[in-house]
Design a protein around this motif. Structure first.
Motif, mmCIF file in Angstrom:
data_model
loop_
_atom_site.group_PDB
_atom_site.id
_atom_site.type_symbol
_atom_site.label_atom_id
_atom_site.label_comp_id
_atom_site.label_asym_id
_atom_site.label_seq_id
_atom_site.Cartn_x
_atom_site.Cartn_y
_atom_site.Cartn_z
ATOM 1 N N TYR A 12 -3.824 -18.936 -21.750
ATOM 2 C CA TYR A 12 -3.824 -18.675 -20.080
ATOM 3 C C TYR A 12 -3.972 -17.617 -19.394
ATOM 4 C CZ TYR A 12 -3.283 -23.789 -19.524
ATOM 5 O OH TYR A 12 -3.341 -25.444 -19.659
ATOM 6 N N ALA A 13 -2.721 -16.878 -20.013
ATOM 7 C CA ALA A 13 -2.635 -14.945 -19.521
ATOM 8 C C ALA A 13 -3.300 -13.850 -19.319
ATOM 9 C CB ALA A 13 -0.732 -14.963 -19.878
ATOM 10 N N PHE A 14 -4.175 -14.555 -21.403
ATOM 11 C CA PHE A 14 -5.762 -13.814 -21.041
ATOM 12 C C PHE A 14 -7.035 -14.204 -19.967
ATOM 13 C CE2 PHE A 14 -4.792 -10.409 -23.666
ATOM 14 C CZ PHE A 14 -3.696 -10.510 -24.317
ATOM 15 N N ARG A 15 -6.889 -15.542 -19.634
ATOM 16 C CA ARG A 15 -7.930 -16.227 -19.473
ATOM 17 C C ARG A 15 -7.931 -14.944 -17.712
ATOM 18 N NH1 ARG A 15 -7.584 -22.280 -17.008
ATOM 19 N NH2 ARG A 15 -5.176 -20.359 -16.089
ATOM 20 N N ASP A 16 -6.902 -15.206 -16.914
ATOM 21 C CA ASP A 16 -6.629 -14.462 -16.294
ATOM 22 C C ASP A 16 -6.697 -13.677 -15.554
ATOM 23 O OD1 ASP A 16 -6.055 -16.989 -15.087
ATOM 24 O OD2 ASP A 16 -3.717 -18.090 -15.440
ATOM 25 N N ARG A 17 -6.059 -12.843 -16.665
ATOM 26 C CA ARG A 17 -5.579 -11.282 -16.691
ATOM 27 C C ARG A 17 -7.443 -10.705 -16.590
ATOM 28 N NH1 ARG A 17 -6.058 -7.636 -21.262
ATOM 29 N NH2 ARG A 17 -5.161 -5.376 -20.643
ATOM 30 N N ASP A 18 -7.878 -11.546 -17.359
ATOM 31 C CA ASP A 18 -9.552 -11.158 -17.854
ATOM 32 C C ASP A 18 -10.605 -10.490 -16.158
ATOM 33 O OD1 ASP A 18 -10.526 -10.342 -20.096
ATOM 34 O OD2 ASP A 18 -12.740 -10.981 -19.478
ATOM 35 N N GLU A 19 -9.836 -12.025 -15.075
ATOM 36 C CA GLU A 19 -10.566 -11.916 -14.068
ATOM 37 C C GLU A 19 -10.325 -10.593 -13.668
ATOM 38 O OE1 GLU A 19 -9.774 -15.565 -11.772
ATOM 39 O OE2 GLU A 19 -10.052 -16.295 -13.007
ATOM 40 N N ILE A 20 -8.897 -10.122 -13.571
ATOM 41 C CA ILE A 20 -8.138 -8.670 -13.324
ATOM 42 C C ILE A 20 -9.677 -7.420 -13.412
ATOM 43 C CG2 ILE A 20 -6.674 -7.179 -12.724
ATOM 44 C CD1 ILE A 20 -4.308 -9.711 -11.927
ATOM 45 N N LEU A 21 -9.553 -7.718 -14.561
ATOM 46 C CA LEU A 21 -9.596 -6.370 -15.128
ATOM 47 C C LEU A 21 -11.793 -6.230 -15.141
ATOM 48 C CD1 LEU A 21 -8.188 -6.424 -18.920
ATOM 49 C CD2 LEU A 21 -7.637 -5.767 -17.169
ATOM 50 N N PHE A 22 -12.208 -7.733 -14.675
ATOM 51 C CA PHE A 22 -13.300 -7.715 -14.974
ATOM 52 C C PHE A 22 -13.872 -7.303 -12.686
ATOM 53 C CE2 PHE A 22 -16.957 -10.201 -12.478
ATOM 54 C CZ PHE A 22 -18.124 -9.967 -12.982
ATOM 55 N N MET A 23 -12.546 -7.599 -12.306
ATOM 56 C CA MET A 23 -12.538 -6.862 -10.910
ATOM 57 C C MET A 23 -12.594 -4.915 -10.957
ATOM 58 S SD MET A 23 -10.640 -9.038 -7.878
ATOM 59 C CE MET A 23 -9.356 -10.341 -8.875
ATOM 60 N N PHE A 24 -11.426 -4.736 -11.952
ATOM 61 C CA PHE A 24 -11.524 -3.050 -12.113
ATOM 62 C C PHE A 24 -12.604 -2.702 -12.763
ATOM 63 C CE2 PHE A 24 -6.699 -3.231 -13.344
ATOM 64 C CZ PHE A 24 -6.167 -3.565 -11.926
ATOM 65 N N GLU A 25 -13.196 -3.615 -13.664
ATOM 66 C CA GLU A 25 -15.116 -2.827 -14.192
ATOM 67 C C GLU A 25 -16.006 -2.964 -12.791
ATOM 68 O OE1 GLU A 25 -16.372 -5.640 -17.016
ATOM 69 O OE2 GLU A 25 -17.965 -3.873 -17.177
ATOM 70 N N MET A 26 -15.625 -3.757 -11.369
ATOM 71 C CA MET A 26 -16.091 -3.923 -10.437
ATOM 72 C C MET A 26 -15.932 -2.712 -9.497
ATOM 73 S SD MET A 26 -15.638 -7.399 -7.846
ATOM 74 C CE MET A 26 -17.173 -9.074 -8.070
ATOM 75 N N VAL A 27 -14.942 -2.413 -9.691
ATOM 76 C CA VAL A 27 -14.752 -1.117 -8.705
ATOM 77 C C VAL A 27 -15.324 0.556 -9.427
ATOM 78 C CG1 VAL A 27 -12.670 -0.297 -8.255
ATOM 79 C CG2 VAL A 27 -12.727 -2.741 -7.936
ATOM 80 N N CYS A 28 -14.849 0.495 -10.651
ATOM 81 C CA CYS A 28 -14.833 2.208 -11.066
ATOM 82 C C CYS A 28 -15.384 1.752 -12.316
ATOM 83 C CB CYS A 28 -13.609 2.042 -11.078
ATOM 84 S SG CYS A 28 -12.289 1.367 -12.516
ATOM 85 N N GLY A 29 -16.289 0.104 -13.269
ATOM 86 C CA GLY A 29 -16.771 0.716 -14.728
ATOM 87 C C GLY A 29 -16.057 0.540 -15.656
ATOM 88 N N SER A 30 -14.356 0.829 -15.019
ATOM 89 C CA SER A 30 -13.851 0.473 -16.342
ATOM 90 C C SER A 30 -13.234 -0.671 -16.482
ATOM 91 C CB SER A 30 -13.294 2.144 -16.676
ATOM 92 O OG SER A 30 -12.275 1.974 -17.475
ATOM 93 N N ARG A 31 -12.129 -1.525 -17.391
ATOM 94 C CA ARG A 31 -11.486 -2.044 -17.410
ATOM 95 C C ARG A 31 -10.287 -1.497 -17.890
ATOM 96 N NH1 ARG A 31 -13.336 -7.979 -18.846
ATOM 97 N NH2 ARG A 31 -11.665 -7.682 -20.829
ATOM 98 N N LEU A 32 -9.689 -0.546 -19.055
ATOM 99 C CA LEU A 32 -7.732 -0.834 -19.427
ATOM 100 C C LEU A 32 -8.021 0.970 -18.462
ATOM 101 C CD1 LEU A 32 -7.139 -2.473 -20.911
ATOM 102 C CD2 LEU A 32 -6.947 -0.992 -22.319
ATOM 103 N N THR A 33 -8.951 2.051 -18.156
ATOM 104 C CA THR A 33 -8.465 3.456 -18.422
ATOM 105 C C THR A 33 -9.545 3.635 -16.421
ATOM 106 O OG1 THR A 33 -9.929 3.776 -20.175
ATOM 107 C CG2 THR A 33 -7.355 3.754 -20.377
ATOM 108 N N PRO A 34 -9.019 3.009 -16.050
ATOM 109 C CA PRO A 34 -9.633 3.435 -14.563
ATOM 110 C C PRO A 34 -9.939 4.887 -14.121
ATOM 111 C CG PRO A 34 -7.556 2.502 -14.011
ATOM 112 C CD PRO A 34 -7.789 2.298 -15.492
ATOM 113 N N SER A 35 -9.318 5.192 -13.939
ATOM 114 C CA SER A 35 -9.021 6.751 -13.769
ATOM 115 C C SER A 35 -9.743 7.145 -12.499
ATOM 116 C CB SER A 35 -10.018 7.787 -14.107
ATOM 117 O OG SER A 35 -8.712 8.260 -14.997
#
Lengths: 32, 358
Positions: free
Chosen positions: B129-152
């Motif tokens: 459950y937690a990883f399913r929802d966390r992935d939505e956030i990482l997807f948004m980060f990817e949208m914003v800056c192209g990176s999921r874990l290390t945004p800079s």
């Protein structure tokens, strides 16, 4: 991390897992 | 006669429940822990030394590799310190976006904690459950800056670029559905007898002990100490958001769980407010000596390309001085202490975290 020993001493070994988990450590930032 | 010697065993450095390469030397009397000695440094990368030979902008990418599940918050603490050093402030829109993304990051970090922590204790479902929802956030980060874990994604003086158009709808959808998701985690754990017996009264630490150890973040608050830098020393306009700081009572593993769950609900609330009152305008200060030119311009104008090259290779001028700036990261107070000798390319820093100081 330094408070870990205070938290686990006197407890069962299975609790060590729960306690480390509850600290939410990420080792990447504990390099100092 | 029974033998009563204690036994010493290694937990880690490659043990899945140490959440990384941590070695704990355990001295055991049967199943009871007599002494525990943490041995750290397996992930030593010498960030401070690396930072000595980089420009201030280049150091941003080092910081999100510290707490690599909360990159945004680390980036923020660092850029705030540099901004303090050169006395500039990011425009309101950049501040609001920083708050929004850091609260998303708080939820993502807490979700990773929830999933792995529950898994350690023997519950498999919360992990999915937690990883399913966390992935939505990482997807948004990817949208914003192209990176999921290390945004800079944050820059000294603002942000790398504005949010993409499709971000708002996606983020609103997330804030709409997320409270019900937290309810789901609660149905799995909060009143679960196994969970309660494994966590209640375990690892309890009193308010006084927590303060004496210099703890911060959810652990400190679970011990009923109401201390949150977002309230105590607001940055990025946190004083204008309406939220509460959850605290626990017993300071045990169970209360840390409750505090983090409540924090996720509060973060969701802050994100919603940030979306509602998102100011318009620029996302970088108007200071060509410090901020990079817009990427689109760099691709078509020689002057902008030179400007970009100049900042990338030489950095920007900073006065001599020392500053400290800190944020309430998902795991507690995270601060950067910068020492400048007045040259452009010395991002020399000390980074400290009260929660994990050794």
């Amino acid at each position: 991390m330094s408070a870990l020993s205070t938290m686990v001493e006197g407890r069962l070994i299975a609790d060590v897992v729960a306690i480390i988990g509850s600290i939410d450590v990420v080792l990447g930032e504990i390099d100092r | 006669m029974a033998k009563t010697d204690t036994m010493t065993i290694n937990m880690g450095p490659q043990h899945p429940s140490t959440h990384g390469v941590l070695r704990v030397i355990l001295e055991l009397d049967g199943e009871i822990v007599v002494k525990a000695t943490p041995d750290i440094g397996f992930l030593h990368r010498g960030l401070e030394k690396l930072a000595e030979n980089k420009t201030y902008h280049q150091c941003i990418t080092l910081t999100d590799r510290m707490d690599y599940v909360a990159g945004m918050s680390n980036n923020l603490a660092y850029v705030l310190a540099v901004e303090k050093l050169i006395a500039i402030e990011a425009p309101p829109r950049a501040q609001a976006i920083r708050v929004l993304l850091c609260e998303l990051q708080r939820i993502a970090s807490h979700l990773l904690w929830l999933g792995t922590h529950a898994h350690d204790i023997g519950a498999m479902t919360p992990f999915f459950y937690a990883f399913r929802d966390r992935d939505e956030i990482l997807f948004m980060f990817e949208m914003v800056c192209g990176s999921r874990l290390t945004p800079s994604y944050f820059r000294v003086g603002g942000l790398a670029q504005d949010l993409p158009e499709e971000f708002e709808a996606k983020c609103r959808e997330f804030t709409r559905t997320f409270p019900a998701r937290v309810d789901e985690y609660e149905t799995l754990l909060t009143k679960n007898k196994i969970w309660m017996r494994r966590t209640q009264g375990v690892g309890a630490i009193s308010a006084q002990e927590a303060i004496n150890w210099g703890l911060s973040g959810p652990i400190l608050r679970a011990s009923n100490v109401n201390w949150d830098l977002r309230k105590a020393m607001p940055y990025c306009g946190y004083e204008s958001y309406d939220f509460i700081v959850p605290t626990g009572e017993n300071g045990d593993v169970y209360d840390r769980y409750l505090v983090r769950l409540m924090e996720m609900r509060q973060s969701n609330e802050i994100i919603r407010q940030a979306l509602d009152k998102m100011p318009g305008g620029e996302v970088q200060v108007d200071d060509p000596k410090v901020v990079y030119p817009a990427k689109a311009k760099v691709l078509e104008s020689i002057e902008a390309l030179i400007h970009h090259f100049h900042i990338a290779s030489e950095g920007f001028p900073v006065p001599k001085g020392e500053v400290y700036a800190s944020v309430e990261s998902p795991k507690g107070e995270l601060g950067f202490y910068l020492v400048s000798d007045g040259s452009n390319n010395r991002g020399g820093s000390g980074c400290g975290r009260r929660l994990l100081s050794t």
